[in-house]
Every structure is written in structure tokens, then in C-alpha cells.
Design a protein around this motif. Sequence first.
Motif, PDB file in Angstrom:
ATOM      1  N   HIS A 114       0.954  -1.196   0.022  1.00  0.00           N
ATOM      2  CA  HIS A 114       0.009  -0.124   0.186  1.00  0.00           C
ATOM      3  C   HIS A 114       1.005   1.205   0.028  1.00  0.00           C
ATOM      4  O   HIS A 114       0.624   2.394  -0.632  1.00  0.00           O
ATOM      5  CB  HIS A 114      -0.710   0.039   1.194  1.00  0.00           C
ATOM      6  N   HIS A 118       1.704   4.633  -3.037  1.00  0.00           N
ATOM      7  CA  HIS A 118       2.234   6.114  -2.623  1.00  0.00           C
ATOM      8  C   HIS A 118       3.597   6.087  -2.908  1.00  0.00           C
ATOM      9  O   HIS A 118       3.184   7.717  -3.931  1.00  0.00           O
ATOM     10  CB  HIS A 118       1.859   6.398  -1.115  1.00  0.00           C
ATOM     11  N   HIS A 124      -5.150   7.763  -1.954  1.00  0.00           N
ATOM     12  CA  HIS A 124      -6.329   6.469  -1.867  1.00  0.00           C
ATOM     13  C   HIS A 124      -7.658   6.563  -3.091  1.00  0.00           C
ATOM     14  O   HIS A 124      -7.789   7.047  -3.182  1.00  0.00           O
ATOM     15  CB  HIS A 124      -6.910   6.499  -0.663  1.00  0.00           C
TER      16      HIS A 124
END
Length: 159
Positions: A114, A118, A124
Motif C-alpha cells: 500500500h 503512494h 487513496h
Amino acid sequence: LPGWRRHNLTYRIVNYTPDMSRADVDEAIRNGLEVWSRVTPLTFTKTSRGIADIMIAFRTRVHGRCPRYFDGPLGVLGHAFPPGLGLGGDTHFDEDENWTKDGAGFNLFLVAAHEFGHALGLSHSNDQTALMFPNYVSLDPNKYPLSQDDINGIQSIYG
Ligand SMILES: CC(C)C[C@H](C(=O)NO)C(=O)N[C@@H](CC(N)=O)C(=O)NCc1cccc(N)c1
Ligand SMILES: [Ca+2]
Ligand SMILES: [Zn+2]
């Protein structure tokens, strides 16, 4: 531009969590990066000294010159900075969490995958099935963690 212009990126694991063996941390990080290299032209090379594009560290509370802080156990698990020089791409994990290679605590591979989203330029997603959904969902770590939403997002940056 939202992504890295160079596709051959380097990463360095600056320090290790005492929660796991070094080999398991190396493996979780390598797999977290591989999730993205499988669907882009990006390659990731590990370095053990000096400055890498993606500097990875386990930190708590206020740390170094980082403008973001951690909050103790639970809550924020990690943060990563979007592509760029200096802090860009750097990825920090909250050492006040219990990092694991299995389903207990927080699975380092899943959180790393995750955070690296980024570090590669993704923000998101509001798709509940997406890896980039804001909240941790403890998936089966052996299950392929990317949703179509994640793949569309990363391929819109790296083509
Ligand atoms: C505002 C941000 C600094 C929050 C921070 C985050 O999104 N970092 O990328 C974070 O740690 N969010 C938690 C939210 C939470 N405690 O549920 C999280 O689990 N993010 C990591 C994560 C790991 C795996 C999957 C997903 N979907 C999210
Ligand atoms: Ca925390
Ligand atoms: Zn996030």
C-alpha cells in the motif's frame, strides 16, 4: 508529473523492526515492490548504503526531519512520500505496531505494498477492494493484493 521519470529505481532498508527476522523484512519489502513492478516497466534494486530513491525506515512519533508524525499503536500504520527528490518516495512504518509476516498484528507485506503505491504516485482509492483503499483490510497475504482499480491507477501513470 505524478510519477518517477526514471524507471530503474533503488531502495534501501535503513533500519529493521525487532518484530520480524531481517530475512522476513527483506522478503516483505521485496514482495511489496514486486506487486507494482509486475504491472509497470519499473524495476527496483536494493542498496545497503548511501541514498536510494526509496529510503525505508521503521520510526515512531516525531522522527528526524519528517514532516509527518506517528501516533503510537494502531491508527496510522505508515506513510510514504510521492515521487521526487529528497523525501520523495521515502516510506516509513510505525514501529509502535506489531509487524508480522502472517495474519497476526499488521502484515508488513500488505502495508508495504500500500505505502509503495503512494511512493510511486498513487493516492487513496474509494474502491473498497483496492489496495489503495484508505483502511487496512487484512487480506490473505498470499492473495494477489492489487484490484483492477489499482492496476488502472498505476498504469495511468507509467503506461
Ligand atoms: C492519513 C495517512 C497518513 C494514513 C495512513 C496511510 O494511508 N498511509 O499510506 C495509514 O496508516 N492509514 C491506515 C488506516 C488504518 N489504520 O486503517 C492504514 O491502514 N493504511 C495502510 C494500509 C495498508 C494495507 C491496505 C490498506 N488499504 C491500507
Ligand atoms: Ca500507529
Ligand atoms: Zn495510504
